[in-house]
Scaffold this motif. Structure first.
Motif, PDB file in Angstrom:
ATOM      1  N   GLY A  33       0.817  -1.207   0.000  1.00 13.58           N
ATOM      2  CA  GLY A  33       0.000   0.000   0.000  1.00 13.58           C
ATOM      3  C   GLY A  33       0.846   1.250   0.000  1.00 13.58           C
ATOM      4  N   ALA A  34       1.919   1.260   0.800  1.00 16.79           N
ATOM      5  CA  ALA A  34       2.821   2.418   0.832  1.00 16.79           C
ATOM      6  C   ALA A  34       3.536   2.581  -0.507  1.00 16.79           C
ATOM      7  N   LEU A  35       3.942   1.484  -1.120  1.00 20.12           N
ATOM      8  CA  LEU A  35       4.598   1.544  -2.426  1.00 20.12           C
ATOM      9  C   LEU A  35       3.675   2.154  -3.475  1.00 20.12           C
ATOM     10  N   ILE A  36       2.443   1.728  -3.502  1.00 18.54           N
ATOM     11  CA  ILE A  36       1.481   2.275  -4.464  1.00 18.54           C
ATOM     12  C   ILE A  36       1.193   3.737  -4.164  1.00 18.54           C
ATOM     13  N   SER A  42       4.906   9.809  -9.169  1.00 15.04           N
ATOM     14  CA  SER A  42       6.312   9.897  -9.544  1.00 15.04           C
ATOM     15  C   SER A  42       6.521   9.383 -10.967  1.00 15.04           C
ATOM     16  N   ALA A  43       7.683   9.641 -11.499  1.00 13.66           N
ATOM     17  CA  ALA A  43       8.014   9.194 -12.851  1.00 13.66           C
ATOM     18  C   ALA A  43       8.316   7.701 -12.898  1.00 13.66           C
ATOM     19  N   VAL A  44       8.486   7.085 -11.751  1.00 14.62           N
ATOM     20  CA  VAL A  44       8.810   5.664 -11.683  1.00 14.62           C
ATOM     21  C   VAL A  44       7.544   4.798 -11.718  1.00 14.62           C
ATOM     22  N   PHE A  47       6.955   1.936 -14.268  1.00 13.18           N
ATOM     23  CA  PHE A  47       7.858   0.797 -14.097  1.00 13.18           C
ATOM     24  C   PHE A  47       7.450  -0.068 -12.918  1.00 13.18           C
ATOM     25  N   ILE A  48       6.944   0.557 -11.855  1.00 11.87           N
ATOM     26  CA  ILE A  48       6.488  -0.199 -10.686  1.00 11.87           C
ATOM     27  C   ILE A  48       5.245  -1.011 -11.053  1.00 11.87           C
ATOM     28  N   TYR A  49       4.315  -0.419 -11.787  1.00  8.99           N
ATOM     29  CA  TYR A  49       3.072  -1.114 -12.110  1.00  8.99           C
ATOM     30  C   TYR A  49       3.301  -2.281 -13.059  1.00  8.99           C
ATOM     31  N   THR A  50       4.374  -2.282 -13.835  1.00 12.76           N
ATOM     32  CA  THR A  50       4.637  -3.438 -14.690  1.00 12.76           C
ATOM     33  C   THR A  50       5.078  -4.651 -13.880  1.00 12.76           C
TER      34      THR A  50
END
Length: 52
Positions: A33-36, A42-44, A47-50
């Motif tokens: 949850g914190a990561l999402i 952010s611009a990242v 890449f995180i969602y992939t």
């Protein structure tokens, strides 16, 4: 009731009921949850969602 009282109540539940297997599940869910939350703007984020 604040956030600390919820954590204290959860800790008491784990201690009394001996449900220690719940702790890693809750920690992983909170970290995801914190990561999402932190990568939403952010611009990242693409890449995180992939990864998921």
């Amino acid at each position: 009731m604040g956030k600390l009282s919820i954590l204290k109540e959860f800790w008491d539940f784990l201690r009394v009921r001996k449900k220690w297997w719940l702790a890693p599940i809750i920690i992983v869910l909170l970290l995801l949850g914190a990561l999402i939350f932190f990568t939403q703007s952010s611009a990242v984020a693409p890449f995180i969602y992939t990864l998921f």
